[in-house]
Design a protein around this motif. Sequence first.
Motif, PDB file in Angstrom:
ATOM      1  N   GLU A 123       3.748   7.342   0.178  1.00 16.28           N
ATOM      2  CA  GLU A 123       3.436   6.566  -0.312  1.00 16.28           C
ATOM      3  C   GLU A 123       1.840   6.139   0.047  1.00 16.28           C
ATOM      4  N   LEU A 124       1.569   6.117   0.927  1.00 21.35           N
ATOM      5  CA  LEU A 124       0.146   5.187   1.776  1.00 21.35           C
ATOM      6  C   LEU A 124      -0.784   5.592   1.105  1.00 21.35           C
ATOM      7  N   ASP A 125      -2.007   4.552   0.727  1.00 18.95           N
ATOM      8  CA  ASP A 125      -3.196   5.358   1.198  1.00 18.95           C
ATOM      9  C   ASP A 125      -3.489   5.089   2.565  1.00 18.95           C
ATOM     10  N   PRO A 126      -4.936   5.807   2.270  1.00 19.51           N
ATOM     11  CA  PRO A 126      -5.583   6.844   3.662  1.00 19.51           C
ATOM     12  C   PRO A 126      -5.605   5.708   5.283  1.00 19.51           C
ATOM     13  N   VAL A 127      -6.020   3.932   4.492  1.00 27.95           N
ATOM     14  CA  VAL A 127      -6.082   2.647   5.032  1.00 27.95           C
ATOM     15  C   VAL A 127      -5.054   2.188   5.229  1.00 27.95           C
ATOM     16  N   ALA A 128      -4.493   2.241   4.596  1.00 31.47           N
ATOM     17  CA  ALA A 128      -2.553   1.585   4.477  1.00 31.47           C
ATOM     18  C   ALA A 128      -1.962   2.409   6.195  1.00 31.47           C
ATOM     19  N   ARG A 129      -1.864   3.673   5.645  1.00 36.18           N
ATOM     20  CA  ARG A 129      -1.120   4.626   6.399  1.00 36.18           C
ATOM     21  C   ARG A 129      -1.770   4.647   7.773  1.00 36.18           C
ATOM     22  N   ARG A 130      -3.225   4.275   8.128  1.00 32.96           N
ATOM     23  CA  ARG A 130      -3.602   4.353   8.731  1.00 32.96           C
ATOM     24  C   ARG A 130      -2.968   2.633  10.048  1.00 32.96           C
ATOM     25  N   SER A 131      -4.022   1.644   9.204  1.00 38.50           N
ATOM     26  CA  SER A 131      -2.380   0.199   9.495  1.00 38.50           C
ATOM     27  C   SER A 131      -1.197   0.659  10.060  1.00 38.50           C
ATOM     28  N   VAL A 132       0.481   1.479   9.586  1.00 40.80           N
ATOM     29  CA  VAL A 132       1.195   1.681   9.206  1.00 40.80           C
ATOM     30  C   VAL A 132       1.024   2.589  10.490  1.00 40.80           C
ATOM     31  N   VAL A 133       0.889   3.709  11.182  1.00 40.71           N
ATOM     32  CA  VAL A 133       0.780   4.621  12.434  1.00 40.71           C
ATOM     33  C   VAL A 133       0.114   3.402  12.917  1.00 40.71           C
ATOM     34  N   ARG A 134      -0.822   2.415  13.167  1.00 42.08           N
ATOM     35  CA  ARG A 134      -0.681   1.598  14.789  1.00 42.08           C
ATOM     36  C   ARG A 134      -0.078   0.490  14.068  1.00 42.08           C
ATOM     37  N   THR A 135       0.468   0.520  14.035  1.00 43.19           N
ATOM     38  CA  THR A 135       1.729  -1.204  14.272  1.00 43.19           C
ATOM     39  C   THR A 135       2.991  -0.462  14.496  1.00 43.19           C
ATOM     40  N   LEU A 136       3.467   0.722  14.262  1.00 41.81           N
ATOM     41  CA  LEU A 136       4.122   1.980  14.623  1.00 41.81           C
ATOM     42  C   LEU A 136       4.142   2.297  15.987  1.00 41.81           C
TER      43      LEU A 136
END
Length: 286
Positions: A162-175
């Motif tokens: 469900e994530l936009d590209p910026v949110a996706r990058r942020s979640v990937v980094r968090t994980l």
Amino acid sequence: MSESTTSALTMRDVYKRFGRTEALNGCSFDVQRGSITALVGANGAGKSTLMSIAVGLLEADSGEVTVLGRRPDRRGICPGLAYVAQHKPLYRGFSVADMLLFGEKTNPTWDGEYATRLVSDAQIPLSARVKTLSPGHRARVALAVALGRRPDVLLLDEPLAELDPVARRSVVRTLMEDAAERGTTIVLSSHVLSEVAEIADRLLILGAGRVRLSGALDDLLDDHYLLSGSGDPRSIVGTGSIVESYQRSHLVRGPRPAGVDGWRAEPPNLDDIVLAYLTTTDEEAA
Ligand SMILES: Nc1ncnc2c1ncn2[C@@H]1O[C@H](COP(=O)(O)OP(=O)(O)OP(=O)(O)O)[C@@H](O)[C@H]1O
């Protein structure tokens, strides 16, 4: 180290049927502690069923399931395990702050500072009601609640969908940070490999309820090659096996042959491998 200490999640010959549908059909695999595994499969391959069984929301018809050395059951999620389901379940009437408070009251290992930071990084107001959140923001809150548990094993069903590209990058980094700093074992499902390949170090491909392929990404790349040319490829591949053929191109698992006139053997990329295993209906090739 014994298997039970190196493996965070194990399934052995697990079957699960819904009416006439075989959702899991003899599924066996190990998820090593500290690994990040991309669980990839087409729609209906059994990914969500596998995760629901691992957390005890569903019971397997037969087979063995072990998570952190315990058998999951319906008494509640096993300590050390966190799960974010595909529909990102949260209490719709709660505010985001209420959700975090709920996390605190129901988890002895709760890290409120971390969960609050993840929500504020996503620029979600604590006062917002869950039911008013966009699907992407709901996914971020659900992830914050799961990570706030400070789990040893984190199962995420389509976490990036469900994530936009910026949110996706942020979640990937968090994980990736969580995995690097705490050694969290992560399994994340997707039907699009490119979504999760950036994070994962291992791949588990599910097809028709069975494991079609599993292994470390680097090993899988080394173990396969793309063969192209005209004629019968079986005379070229030697001890290797042809996973899938498309026109004059063949994905082969096995040692790459030395130069043969009229044929080219090249390294595949991960998409070549995943597509071949998702396309072919042969029995388990792992
Ligand atoms: N509660 C249920 N009742 C009936 N059939 C079900 C149920 N849950 C899953 N199934 C069926 O089991 C099979 C596997 O479903 P599952 O949701 O595990 O697949 P998936 O790989 O997660 O799919 P997707 O990528 O579309 O989310 C499908 O054929 C699905 O229709």
